[in-house]
Design an enzyme around this catalytic site. Structure first.
Site, mmCIF file in Angstrom:
data_model
loop_
_atom_site.group_PDB
_atom_site.id
_atom_site.type_symbol
_atom_site.label_atom_id
_atom_site.label_comp_id
_atom_site.label_asym_id
_atom_site.label_seq_id
_atom_site.Cartn_x
_atom_site.Cartn_y
_atom_site.Cartn_z
ATOM 1 N N ASP A 14 -3.350 60.524 57.867
ATOM 2 C CA ASP A 14 -2.436 59.973 57.253
ATOM 3 C C ASP A 14 -3.211 58.775 56.424
ATOM 4 O O ASP A 14 -3.670 57.895 56.922
ATOM 5 C CB ASP A 14 -1.252 59.206 58.141
ATOM 6 C CG ASP A 14 -0.037 58.432 57.530
ATOM 7 O OD1 ASP A 14 0.702 59.353 56.958
ATOM 8 O OD2 ASP A 14 0.072 57.322 57.818
ATOM 9 N N THR A 61 1.331 59.282 51.043
ATOM 10 C CA THR A 61 0.789 58.061 51.058
ATOM 11 C C THR A 61 -0.639 58.335 50.631
ATOM 12 O O THR A 61 -1.205 57.356 50.104
ATOM 13 C CB THR A 61 0.796 57.275 52.426
ATOM 14 O OG1 THR A 61 0.387 58.203 53.483
ATOM 15 C CG2 THR A 61 2.163 56.864 52.577
ATOM 16 N N THR A 62 -1.152 59.476 51.031
ATOM 17 C CA THR A 62 -2.461 59.767 50.548
ATOM 18 C C THR A 62 -2.440 60.133 48.812
ATOM 19 O O THR A 62 -3.248 59.723 48.116
ATOM 20 C CB THR A 62 -3.066 60.900 51.280
ATOM 21 O OG1 THR A 62 -2.882 60.673 52.702
ATOM 22 C CG2 THR A 62 -4.484 61.384 50.773
ATOM 23 N N ASP A 66 7.040 60.751 59.596
ATOM 24 C CA ASP A 66 6.664 61.196 58.268
ATOM 25 C C ASP A 66 7.875 62.412 58.196
ATOM 26 O O ASP A 66 8.573 62.629 57.188
ATOM 27 C CB ASP A 66 5.285 61.689 58.256
ATOM 28 C CG ASP A 66 4.308 60.786 57.869
ATOM 29 O OD1 ASP A 66 4.755 59.400 57.866
ATOM 30 O OD2 ASP A 66 3.287 61.051 57.394
#
Length: 630
Positions: A67, A100-101, A401
């Site tokens: 994550d 988020t990545t 998530d």
């Protein structure tokens, strides 16, 4: 880990002092290099075939995750531009909860494109403005590609949650966790009315033992410890549940006071009075008909004494103690009860009612489960299980998530294809648009378009495919009008990604493009490292608003206070609504238990007098100045 070494590097000028013209160039180059290093460090964890990172904290605690937000939060970064990418990932986590990545990888690629444009002699302001226009155009294209969603279509919601889970360590359990996440969200909202989800209404409880497959959704409450006492009932039907915030133990002085007992007879009187004090509380509990007692955690004294537990066991009352203060609001909302702050308010109308309260043994540990709540609030509890701490933590993050993905779909009811399809379509359409404009903007739009291809390229690379051949084929398929063509990592080929059920919320992609572009523009406009940048997390710059009034950045104090007041009468006070204390140079000595009881009664009367005056004045909003000593 090679890129990590570059993160904290600051490119030093060749001369001992900066020249006026070279300083901004060197600073900008240093910022871009540091931010790109962060993006390169987490790039390998993108997508369903992305690699995991093992991070060891300073205290020796190990985390295994892919994550992006978690990885960046754990990294020790010194360069201010590198920290901006960490803040970018946090913003994406707050706004969308997923991607988020991707958002950091896109920002790194856009910075690389900007660096090449700077080398061509294009001014940073021109690049920044062009990137802003390109981001606005990208959002328009994404919205035109999107497919409307009906929240009653649970199959599409499950597909979206599964796509988010497929890149996690617990991807094998996505068939269990995805429907569970959808069901949890659907139980706390009204699909016809609500446009947002408060994830605080979904309580995730982690319990070591079992496997991830044992994770379950519970319509009720779960406490991860056993009941207090020894002979308490393990199963209660038709339970009357009370949540109390006072202690069932002898009162104690605070740290500034002492009780001095002069002889054994006085000590005997104190013990008898303590027993009578506890017995009085227990009698009132029995009289009210309460048979399950939830006790808030206490710090300065025992929440429930051993003597009180002995009496409560005799009257067959189950006691669950050490309820955390931050859990009080969730418990009261779930049970549809009110927290009871004093014995005087221990009345049946403040209780919650449940069909069943039982203690369950799971392996070597015990749980208390409250189900069949009468008139429950819109809340659910998810009990996450895992064979070890690392798996348990990752399952918790993955489930969060998945819940955020469903929240995105509630906020903006639209889906788009995944697998690099939207980024490839954006690159193609922006490149076509660049042909229709002239000047510097044409170069910048083309560079922006090429930078977005980093997502399909990275997905192919992480899946063990040839990135150049895969992206070229993907580009050709989109040029032929196949808007939903994406990289199928399972088959190792370019296919119609919708047939593989790989979909994601529109909000995730829109947020990633918008936030990444804003961050890149901020970095490009920095020409001096001494400038202090102030940032506020959450939302985008477009969400900034002017309010003709006051805003406080924290919630109200208490649990059942009104959330909305019209025709408010507001008072700002500089005195404390709490019992007065002596200063640090003085002590109040209480000689016996009766005196202690008088002190407590006087404290209560003191506070009650203030509250009555507030009520009499008609004030309904109270602003209280911060106090240090009390």
């Amino acid at each position: 880990m090679a890129p990590l070494a570059k993160i904290n590097e600051v490119k030093k000028p060749q001369n001992s002092a900066y020249r006026d013209k070279s300083k901004p160039v060197d600073i900008r180059g240093s910022n871009i290099a540091a931010a790109k290093a962060v993006a390169d460090a987490i790039r390998t964890s993108l997508g369903p075939r992305g690699m995991d990172k093992m991070i060891q904290a300073a205290n020796g605690e190990v985390t295994i995750t892919n994550d992006g937000a978690t990885i960046l939060k754990q990294m020790n970064l010194g360069h201010p531009a590198a920290k901006m990418l960490v803040e970018l990932s946090k913003s994406q986590d707050i706004e969308a909860g997923d991607g988020t990545t991707s958002v950091v990888v896109v920002a790194g690629s856009l910075l690389e494109a900007a660096e090449k444009l700077l080398q061509r002699g294009i001014h940073p302001s021109n690049i920044s403005d062009a990137f802003q226009r390109a981001a606005i155009k990208s959002v328009e294209i994404l919205k035109s590609m999107s497919m409307p969603l009906d929240l009653c279509d649970k199959e599409s919601l499950v597909k979206s949650a599964s796509t988010a889970l497929n890149s996690k360590v617990v991807s094998q359990q996505s068939s269990l966790l995805a429907p569970l996440a959808v069901e949890a969200v659907m139980k706390v909202i009204d699909p016809a009315k609500d446009s947002n989800v408060d994830l605080k209404d979904i309580k995730i409880i982690k319990k070591l033992g079992g496997t991830v497959e044992d994770t379950e959704l519970i319509e009720g409450l779960v406490f991860t410890h056993s009941g207090a006492g020894t002979n308490y009932p393990k199963r209660i039907e038709k339970a009357k549940v009370a949540l109390i915030q006072f202690c069932i133990s002898p009162p104690k002085t605070d740290m500034d006071h002492n009780v001095v007992v002069s002889d054994y007879a006085a000590m005997d009187r104190v013990l008898k009075e303590e027993r009578a004090y506890i017995l009085n509380i227990v009698k009132q509990i029995k009289k009210s008909g309460c048979n399950v007692l939830l006790v808030q955690k206490s710090i300065l004294r025992d929440a429930v004494s051993d003597l009180a537990l002995h009496f409560l066991d005799k009257i067959k009352v189950m006691v669950v103690k050490d309820i955390e203060r931050e859990d009080i609001e969730f418990v009261t909302k779930t049970l549809n009860c009110r927290p009871i702050a004093s014995l005087d308010h221990f009345l049946p109308e403040y209780f919650g009612t449940a069909e069943m309260v039982e203690e369950i043994t799971t392996g070597s540990s015990k749980l208390i489960k409250i189900t069949g709540i009468v008139n429950p609030g819109r809340t659910v509890t998810v009990l996450v299980r895992g064979s070890n701490k690392l798996v348990l933590e990752e399952a918790d993050r993955s489930l969060h998530d998945a819940l955020c993905v469903i929240r995105c779909l509630v906020k903006q009811k639209a889906l788009i294809a995944g697998g690099g399809a939207p980024e490839t379509e954006l690159a193609l359409q922006l490149a076509s648009y660049a042909q229709t404009i002239t000047g510097v903007d044409a170069y910048c739009f083309r560079a922006y378009a090429n930078a977005l291809e980093v997502i399909p390229s990275t997905l192919a690379e992480n899946a063990g495919l040839n990135p150049i051949a895969t992206v070229t084929e993907l580009r050709n398929r989109h040029a032929q009008g196949e808007v939903t063509a994406g990289i199928n990592v399972r088959k190792g080929a370019v296919t119609n990604i919708l047939e593989e059920n790989v979909v994601q919320p529109l909000l995730v992609s829109v947020s990633a493009i918008t936030l990444a572009s804003e961050t890149v523009r901020s970095i490009l406009k920095i020409d001096d490292i001494d400038i202090k940048i102030i940032k506020k997390l959450g939302g985008t710059v477009e969400d900034t608003e002017l309010i003709e009034g006051l805003v406080f950045t924290h919630s109200g104090a208490g649990t059942n206070y009104p959330k909305r007041i019209e025709k408010a009468k507001v008072a700002l006070i500089q005195f404390c609504i709490s019992p007065p204390k002596t200063d640090m140079d003085h002590n109040v000595v209480v000689s016996d238990y009766a005196a202690m009881d008088r002190v407590l009664k006087e404290e209560r009367a003191y506070i009650l007098n203030i509250v009555k005056q507030i009520k009499k004045s008609g004030c309904n909003v109270l602003l209280v100045q911060k106090s240090i000593l009390r």
